[in-house]
Design a protein around this motif. Structure first.
Motif: not given
Length: 282
Positions: A260-266
């Motif tokens: 989700e969110f291109c895997g760019q979450k912390c």
């Protein structure tokens, strides 16, 4: 106020702009530090109200457009968390001011404490993935009387600039926080070689923060004080699967967490521990 982003500028020109922003901010900080803390708190609360009402959809849209978040994710980040940062930090400052050192015999000697900003400037280096972190890294030090030179991420310029403009509208002095988009290496060299560096407020990768710490260490004898270094870096979040877990739920939750969110979450899942009894055989 310094706000610059022009791809045609070379590193020497960018370096000059960052150095000029440092000089302006250091001078502005001296006056800003004398503004009573309660006045700063009122300004922060006014800005939070603007973020929560007039500019709520603007912040959300900028986050969707610039950082590829869904409307729900943008609402959580750009509206809820950003406003919470400003309101909770203002509350925390109020709590700090309630404390004064103990005076055993105040009629003879009175102990007191005043919170002062750091002399020089704080470099705020904010990440690409959370709008709220940009506002928090840049403006929380300013709340405490510091001058800030803010380098936003190249991919979060739009939402971060909206925050910058909101603060100006709320009545924040424009030179206390300088908004300076720049390439990372040039910005890093400019701040770590400035004798006025008082602190670094950073969220980003481990290699980048390691580099900043190393450069500050190399130049420590050149600074007018000892810079404070605050860094939040990437981790490895995981799913630990129990043998009793529902496999379909695990698969769906892990895919969502990881991508989700291109895997760019912390909080993106990057490791998974699965019992042998649940792992497909053959």
């Amino acid at each position: 106020m310094h706000c610059l982003h022009a791809p045609e500028l070379n590193s020497e020109m960018v370096m000059e702009v960052v150095q000029r922003a440092i000089k302006t901010t250091v001078e502005a900080q001296k006056k800003w530090d004398s503004v009573p803390l309660n006045e700063r708190i009122e300004l922060w609360l006014k800005a939070a109200d603007l973020m929560a009402t007039k500019y709520r959809m603007h912040l959300n849209a900028a986050t969707i457009l610039g950082q590829a978040k869904t409307p729900v994710q943008a609402e959580i980040d750009a509206s809820a968390e950003l406003v919470d940062f400003f309101r909770f930090n203002a509350l925390a400052v109020k709590d700090l001011t309630r404390y004064q050192p103990i005076s055993v015999k105040p009629e003879i000697s009175l102990n007191s404490m005043r919170y002062r900003g750091l002399e020089g400037f704080v470099a705020a280096i904010s990440p690409f993935n959370f709008t709220a972190i940009g506002g928090n890294l840049a403006y929380t030090p300013a709340l405490m009387g510091n001058g800030v030179v803010w380098k936003p991420s190249d991919t979060a310029l739009l939402s971060n600039y909206v925050i910058f403009k909101i603060m100006i509208e709320a009545g924040f002095p424009p030179d206390v926080v300088s908004f300076v988009p720049a390439d990372g290496p040039t910005f890093g060299e400019a701040i770590t070689t400035s004798p006025h560096l008082a602190g670094i407020n950073f969220t980003g990768s481990v290699p980048t923060f390691n580099w900043l710490c190393t450069e500050v260490g190399k130049n420590v004898s050149q600074y007018l004080g000892y810079p404070r270094l605050i860094g939040e870096c990437g981790g490895k979040n995981y799913h630990f699967v129990h043998p009793s877990a529902d496999v379909t739920s695990v698969v769906m939750a892990t895919i969502r967490s990881a991508f989700e969110f291109c895997g760019q979450k912390c909080s993106a899942c990057s490791r998974m521990y699965v019992p042998q009894s649940l792992w497909p055989q053959g």
